[in-house]
Design a protein around this motif. Structure first.
Motif, PDB file in Angstrom:
ATOM      1  N   CYS A 183      23.083 -37.409   5.194  1.00  0.00           N
ATOM      2  CA  CYS A 183      22.110 -37.207   4.113  1.00  0.00           C
ATOM      3  C   CYS A 183      22.193 -38.254   3.012  1.00  0.00           C
ATOM      4  O   CYS A 183      23.220 -38.872   2.787  1.00  0.00           O
ATOM      5  CB  CYS A 183      22.346 -35.837   3.474  1.00  0.00           C
ATOM      6  N   PHE A 184      21.061 -38.373   2.317  1.00  0.00           N
ATOM      7  CA  PHE A 184      21.013 -39.069   1.041  1.00  0.00           C
ATOM      8  C   PHE A 184      21.257 -37.993  -0.010  1.00  0.00           C
ATOM      9  O   PHE A 184      20.476 -37.039  -0.132  1.00  0.00           O
ATOM     10  CB  PHE A 184      19.654 -39.758   0.847  1.00  0.00           C
ATOM     11  N   ILE A 185      22.358 -38.125  -0.730  1.00  0.00           N
ATOM     12  CA  ILE A 185      22.810 -37.097  -1.663  1.00  0.00           C
ATOM     13  C   ILE A 185      22.284 -37.404  -3.062  1.00  0.00           C
ATOM     14  O   ILE A 185      22.260 -38.561  -3.494  1.00  0.00           O
ATOM     15  CB  ILE A 185      24.358 -37.033  -1.681  1.00  0.00           C
ATOM     16  N   HIS A 186      21.892 -36.340  -3.772  1.00  0.00           N
ATOM     17  CA  HIS A 186      21.342 -36.483  -5.122  1.00  0.00           C
ATOM     18  C   HIS A 186      21.796 -35.309  -5.967  1.00  0.00           C
ATOM     19  O   HIS A 186      22.125 -34.243  -5.439  1.00  0.00           O
ATOM     20  CB  HIS A 186      19.808 -36.536  -5.061  1.00  0.00           C
ATOM     21  N   PRO A 187      21.804 -35.457  -7.300  1.00  0.00           N
ATOM     22  CA  PRO A 187      22.137 -34.320  -8.160  1.00  0.00           C
ATOM     23  C   PRO A 187      21.046 -33.255  -8.062  1.00  0.00           C
ATOM     24  O   PRO A 187      19.862 -33.581  -7.882  1.00  0.00           O
ATOM     25  CB  PRO A 187      22.157 -34.915  -9.567  1.00  0.00           C
ATOM     26  N   ALA A 188      21.441 -32.008  -8.186  1.00  0.00           N
ATOM     27  CA  ALA A 188      20.462 -30.914  -8.193  1.00  0.00           C
ATOM     28  C   ALA A 188      19.485 -31.135  -9.348  1.00  0.00           C
ATOM     29  O   ALA A 188      19.854 -31.621 -10.414  1.00  0.00           O
ATOM     30  CB  ALA A 188      21.168 -29.579  -8.339  1.00  0.00           C
ATOM     31  N   ASN A 232      13.781 -24.518  -0.025  1.00  0.00           N
ATOM     32  CA  ASN A 232      14.979 -25.299   0.286  1.00  0.00           C
ATOM     33  C   ASN A 232      15.250 -26.387  -0.755  1.00  0.00           C
ATOM     34  O   ASN A 232      16.393 -26.615  -1.133  1.00  0.00           O
ATOM     35  CB  ASN A 232      14.872 -25.943   1.668  1.00  0.00           C
ATOM     36  N   LEU A 233      14.207 -27.061  -1.197  1.00  0.00           N
ATOM     37  CA  LEU A 233      14.398 -28.101  -2.202  1.00  0.00           C
ATOM     38  C   LEU A 233      14.855 -27.483  -3.514  1.00  0.00           C
ATOM     39  O   LEU A 233      15.782 -27.974  -4.153  1.00  0.00           O
ATOM     40  CB  LEU A 233      13.119 -28.915  -2.405  1.00  0.00           C
ATOM     41  N   GLY A 234      14.227 -26.375  -3.901  1.00  0.00           N
ATOM     42  CA  GLY A 234      14.591 -25.724  -5.152  1.00  0.00           C
ATOM     43  C   GLY A 234      16.002 -25.171  -5.161  1.00  0.00           C
ATOM     44  O   GLY A 234      16.715 -25.257  -6.165  1.00  0.00           O
ATOM     45  N   GLU A 235      16.441 -24.605  -4.036  1.00  0.00           N
ATOM     46  CA  GLU A 235      17.756 -23.959  -3.978  1.00  0.00           C
ATOM     47  C   GLU A 235      18.878 -24.894  -3.541  1.00  0.00           C
ATOM     48  O   GLU A 235      20.006 -24.761  -4.008  1.00  0.00           O
ATOM     49  CB  GLU A 235      17.701 -22.761  -3.031  1.00  0.00           C
ATOM     50  N   LEU A 236      18.606 -25.794  -2.608  1.00  0.00           N
ATOM     51  CA  LEU A 236      19.650 -26.617  -1.998  1.00  0.00           C
ATOM     52  C   LEU A 236      19.444 -28.119  -2.180  1.00  0.00           C
ATOM     53  O   LEU A 236      20.328 -28.904  -1.849  1.00  0.00           O
ATOM     54  CB  LEU A 236      19.728 -26.339  -0.485  1.00  0.00           C
ATOM     55  N   GLY A 237      18.263 -28.498  -2.648  1.00  0.00           N
ATOM     56  CA  GLY A 237      17.945 -29.922  -2.701  1.00  0.00           C
ATOM     57  C   GLY A 237      17.879 -30.521  -1.312  1.00  0.00           C
ATOM     58  O   GLY A 237      18.061 -31.714  -1.124  1.00  0.00           O
TER      59      GLY A 237
END
Length: 119
Positions: free
Chosen positions: A38-43, A75-80
């Motif tokens: 994955c490309f990791i990002h801050p929530a 999924n984006l809202g809860e886990l990014g």
């Protein structure tokens, strides 16, 4: 603006997906075995619904959203965590996939901004 964050870590195998015209996003709480892909990002806060007709902005390039899977917003809202496919598909391949129209980048740099917006 619906969602705004930036790439802070690139998993060991994340760039491999770019050659398949997709990128996998996950926030910085990604399980270690998944983070490698994955490309990791801050929530970040999702302030509305991502939908067809919106835009995905990756760095300086804007991509029209052509399809949105059933669980993308959750999924984006809860886990990014979502997958972005650069194939212009009109029907979401999987529930957690956003399809966009445009050329997939060959690589991403740390600090690249990720934005979803309504227009």
């Amino acid at each position: 603006m619906l969602y705004r964050t930036q790439v802070t870590q690139i998993g060991e195998y994340a760039a491999d997906a770019l050659s398949d015209k997709m990128m996998i996003l996950f926030n910085d709480n990604a399980p270690a075995d998944v983070a490698d892909y994955c490309f990791i990002h801050p929530a970040a806060a999702l302030t509305g619904e991502i939908s067809v007709g919106g835009q995905f902005v990756l760095g300086a390039v804007s991509y029209p959203v052509t399809a949105v899977g059933d669980v993308v917003n959750q999924n984006l809202g809860e886990l990014g965590h979502i997958t972005i496919r650069f194939d212009g598909g009109s029907v979401a391949e999987y529930p957690g996939t956003v399809h966009v129209k445009g050329t997939c980048p060959d690589e991403l740099a740390l600090g690249t901004e990720l934005i979803f917006k309504t227009e």
